[in-house]
Design a protein around this motif. Sequence first.
Motif, short mmCIF file in Angstrom:
data_model
loop_
_atom_site.label_atom_id
_atom_site.label_comp_id
_atom_site.label_asym_id
_atom_site.label_seq_id
_atom_site.Cartn_x
_atom_site.Cartn_y
_atom_site.Cartn_z
N SER A 85 2.49 2.06 -3.19
CA SER A 85 1.51 2.26 -4.27
C SER A 85 1.53 1.14 -5.30
O SER A 85 1.48 1.38 -6.50
N ILE A 135 8.15 7.98 0.66
CA ILE A 135 7.96 7.47 -0.69
C ILE A 135 9.00 8.13 -1.58
O ILE A 135 9.14 9.36 -1.59
N GLU A 165 5.83 2.80 8.34
CA GLU A 165 5.08 4.02 8.55
C GLU A 165 5.96 5.26 8.47
O GLU A 165 5.54 6.31 8.00
N LEU A 211 10.54 2.86 -1.13
CA LEU A 211 10.38 3.42 0.22
C LEU A 211 11.76 3.66 0.82
O LEU A 211 12.53 2.73 1.02
N GLU A 252 0.82 -1.22 0.00
CA GLU A 252 0.00 0.00 0.00
C GLU A 252 0.85 1.26 0.00
O GLU A 252 0.64 2.17 -0.79
N LYS A 253 1.84 1.31 0.88
CA LYS A 253 2.68 2.51 0.99
C LYS A 253 3.48 2.74 -0.29
O LYS A 253 3.69 3.88 -0.70
#
Length: 167
Positions: free
Chosen positions: A76, A164, A160, A100, A73-74
Amino acid sequence: MVAFELFAIAHNLNAELSTLGITSKEAENDSSLYDHLIVNESLREKTRELYFDGHYTRVIEEAFKLIDNLVKEKASIAPSSSLTGFKLMQMAFSRERPLLRLNQGSSASEADEQLGYMQLFAGCMTGVRNPRAHDANWKDSKMQALQLLVFAEHLIEKVEMAQINEL
Protein backbone atom coordinates in the motif's frame (compact mmCIF):
# COMPACT_ATOMS: atom_id res chain seq x y z
CA MET A 1 24.32 -14.31 0.03
CA VAL A 2 22.30 -13.10 -2.95
CA ALA A 3 24.91 -14.34 -5.43
CA PHE A 4 24.80 -17.77 -3.78
CA GLU A 5 20.99 -17.86 -3.96
CA LEU A 6 21.04 -16.87 -7.64
CA PHE A 7 23.65 -19.55 -8.32
CA ALA A 8 21.51 -22.13 -6.50
CA ILE A 9 18.44 -21.21 -8.55
CA ALA A 10 20.42 -21.42 -11.80
CA HIS A 11 21.89 -24.76 -10.71
CA ASN A 12 18.44 -26.10 -9.79
CA LEU A 13 17.05 -25.02 -13.16
CA ASN A 14 19.88 -26.82 -14.93
CA ALA A 15 19.24 -29.90 -12.75
CA GLU A 16 15.53 -29.81 -13.62
CA LEU A 17 16.37 -29.54 -17.31
CA SER A 18 18.67 -32.52 -16.93
CA THR A 19 15.86 -34.49 -15.26
CA LEU A 20 13.72 -33.72 -18.28
CA GLY A 21 16.55 -34.91 -20.51
CA ILE A 22 17.24 -31.40 -21.80
CA THR A 23 20.74 -29.91 -21.87
CA SER A 24 21.22 -26.19 -21.33
CA LYS A 25 22.32 -25.98 -24.97
CA GLU A 26 19.04 -27.60 -26.07
CA ALA A 27 17.10 -25.32 -23.72
CA GLU A 28 18.60 -22.33 -25.52
CA ASN A 29 16.81 -23.57 -28.65
CA ASP A 30 13.57 -24.76 -27.02
CA SER A 31 11.15 -21.85 -26.89
CA SER A 32 8.42 -23.98 -25.32
CA LEU A 33 10.48 -24.16 -22.13
CA TYR A 34 9.39 -20.59 -21.31
CA ASP A 35 5.75 -21.68 -21.46
CA HIS A 36 6.39 -24.63 -19.15
CA LEU A 37 8.28 -22.64 -16.53
CA ILE A 38 6.71 -19.18 -16.52
CA VAL A 39 3.10 -19.56 -15.42
CA ASN A 40 2.35 -16.37 -13.48
CA GLU A 41 -0.02 -14.34 -15.67
CA SER A 42 1.35 -10.91 -14.70
CA LEU A 43 4.88 -12.03 -15.43
CA ARG A 44 3.85 -13.60 -18.73
CA GLU A 45 2.04 -10.42 -19.80
CA LYS A 46 5.15 -8.32 -19.16
CA THR A 47 7.75 -10.69 -20.57
CA ARG A 48 6.47 -13.26 -23.06
CA GLU A 49 6.59 -11.16 -26.23
CA LEU A 50 9.95 -9.63 -25.30
CA TYR A 51 11.36 -13.08 -24.54
CA PHE A 52 10.23 -14.60 -27.82
CA ASP A 53 11.48 -11.55 -29.73
CA GLY A 54 14.94 -12.11 -28.22
CA HIS A 55 15.09 -9.02 -25.99
CA TYR A 56 16.62 -10.94 -23.10
CA THR A 57 18.14 -8.04 -21.17
CA ARG A 58 14.94 -6.03 -21.39
CA VAL A 59 12.81 -9.01 -20.37
CA ILE A 60 14.82 -9.36 -17.15
CA GLU A 61 14.55 -5.64 -16.42
CA GLU A 62 10.77 -5.72 -16.96
CA ALA A 63 10.35 -8.78 -14.72
CA PHE A 64 12.15 -7.13 -11.82
CA LYS A 65 10.37 -3.80 -12.34
CA LEU A 66 7.16 -5.82 -12.07
CA ILE A 67 8.32 -7.20 -8.71
CA ASP A 68 9.07 -3.67 -7.51
CA ASN A 69 5.58 -2.54 -8.52
CA LEU A 70 3.87 -5.59 -6.99
CA VAL A 71 5.63 -5.04 -3.65
CA LYS A 72 4.72 -1.36 -3.70
CA GLU A 73 1.08 -2.20 -4.43
CA LYS A 74 0.80 -5.00 -1.86
CA ALA A 75 2.45 -2.84 0.82
CA SER A 76 0.00 0.00 0.00
CA ILE A 77 2.71 2.45 -1.00
CA ALA A 78 1.50 5.08 -3.46
CA PRO A 79 2.63 4.38 -7.04
CA SER A 80 3.91 7.98 -7.23
CA SER A 81 6.13 7.46 -4.17
CA SER A 82 9.88 7.71 -4.78
CA LEU A 83 10.37 4.71 -2.49
CA THR A 84 11.53 1.97 -4.83
CA GLY A 85 14.16 -0.70 -5.37
CA PHE A 86 16.57 -1.59 -2.60
CA LYS A 87 15.05 0.73 0.03
CA LEU A 88 11.50 -0.38 -0.77
CA MET A 89 12.45 -4.02 -0.31
CA GLN A 90 14.25 -3.31 2.96
CA MET A 91 11.18 -1.54 4.30
CA ALA A 92 8.62 -3.98 2.93
CA PHE A 93 10.37 -7.14 4.16
CA SER A 94 12.17 -5.79 7.24
CA ARG A 95 12.92 -8.40 9.87
CA GLU A 96 11.75 -6.23 12.77
CA ARG A 97 8.74 -4.34 11.36
CA PRO A 98 7.86 -5.70 7.93
CA LEU A 99 5.05 -4.25 5.87
CA LEU A 100 4.77 -7.69 4.28
CA ARG A 101 5.17 -10.76 6.47
CA LEU A 102 6.28 -14.03 4.93
CA ASN A 103 5.46 -15.95 8.12
CA GLN A 104 4.44 -15.39 11.74
CA GLY A 105 7.99 -14.56 12.87
CA SER A 106 7.54 -16.72 15.95
CA SER A 107 10.81 -18.62 15.73
CA ALA A 108 14.43 -17.92 14.86
CA SER A 109 13.97 -19.83 11.59
CA GLU A 110 10.99 -17.70 10.60
CA ALA A 111 12.88 -14.51 11.48
CA ASP A 112 15.79 -15.77 9.38
CA GLU A 113 13.46 -16.47 6.46
CA GLN A 114 12.07 -12.92 6.64
CA LEU A 115 15.58 -11.44 6.77
CA GLY A 116 16.88 -13.71 4.00
CA TYR A 117 14.08 -12.83 1.63
CA MET A 118 14.47 -9.14 2.44
CA GLN A 119 18.09 -9.50 1.38
CA LEU A 120 17.12 -11.42 -1.77
CA PHE A 121 14.48 -8.88 -2.79
CA ALA A 122 16.77 -5.92 -2.06
CA GLY A 123 19.75 -7.59 -3.71
CA CYS A 124 17.93 -8.40 -6.91
CA MET A 125 16.92 -4.75 -7.27
CA THR A 126 20.56 -3.70 -7.02
CA GLY A 127 22.22 -6.66 -8.69
CA VAL A 128 19.69 -7.70 -11.34
CA ARG A 129 17.34 -4.85 -12.19
CA ASN A 130 19.62 -1.81 -11.86
CA PRO A 131 22.50 -2.89 -14.13
CA ARG A 132 20.04 -3.62 -16.93
CA ALA A 133 18.14 -0.36 -16.38
CA HIS A 134 21.26 1.82 -16.28
CA ASP A 135 23.75 0.17 -18.66
CA ALA A 136 22.74 0.41 -22.32
CA ASN A 137 25.43 -2.15 -23.26
CA TRP A 138 24.31 -4.88 -20.84
CA LYS A 139 23.68 -8.16 -22.69
CA ASP A 140 22.02 -11.34 -21.45
CA SER A 141 21.64 -14.71 -23.12
CA LYS A 142 18.41 -16.61 -23.56
CA MET A 143 19.42 -19.01 -20.75
CA GLN A 144 20.28 -16.15 -18.38
CA ALA A 145 16.89 -14.62 -19.11
CA LEU A 146 15.11 -17.90 -18.44
CA GLN A 147 17.00 -18.48 -15.19
CA LEU A 148 16.21 -15.01 -13.90
CA LEU A 149 12.58 -15.26 -15.01
CA VAL A 150 12.23 -18.44 -12.96
CA PHE A 151 13.75 -16.59 -10.00
CA ALA A 152 11.37 -13.66 -10.59
CA GLU A 153 8.44 -16.07 -10.69
CA HIS A 154 9.47 -17.43 -7.29
CA LEU A 155 9.75 -13.93 -5.81
CA ILE A 156 6.37 -12.93 -7.23
CA GLU A 157 4.84 -16.00 -5.57
CA LYS A 158 6.38 -14.90 -2.25
CA VAL A 159 4.86 -11.41 -2.66
CA GLU A 160 1.46 -12.88 -3.47
CA MET A 161 1.57 -15.17 -0.43
CA ALA A 162 2.84 -12.45 1.94
CA GLN A 163 0.49 -11.15 4.60
CA ILE A 164 0.04 -7.43 5.13
CA ASN A 165 1.39 -6.60 8.56
CA GLU A 166 -0.98 -4.51 10.63
CA LEU A 167 1.45 -2.25 12.50
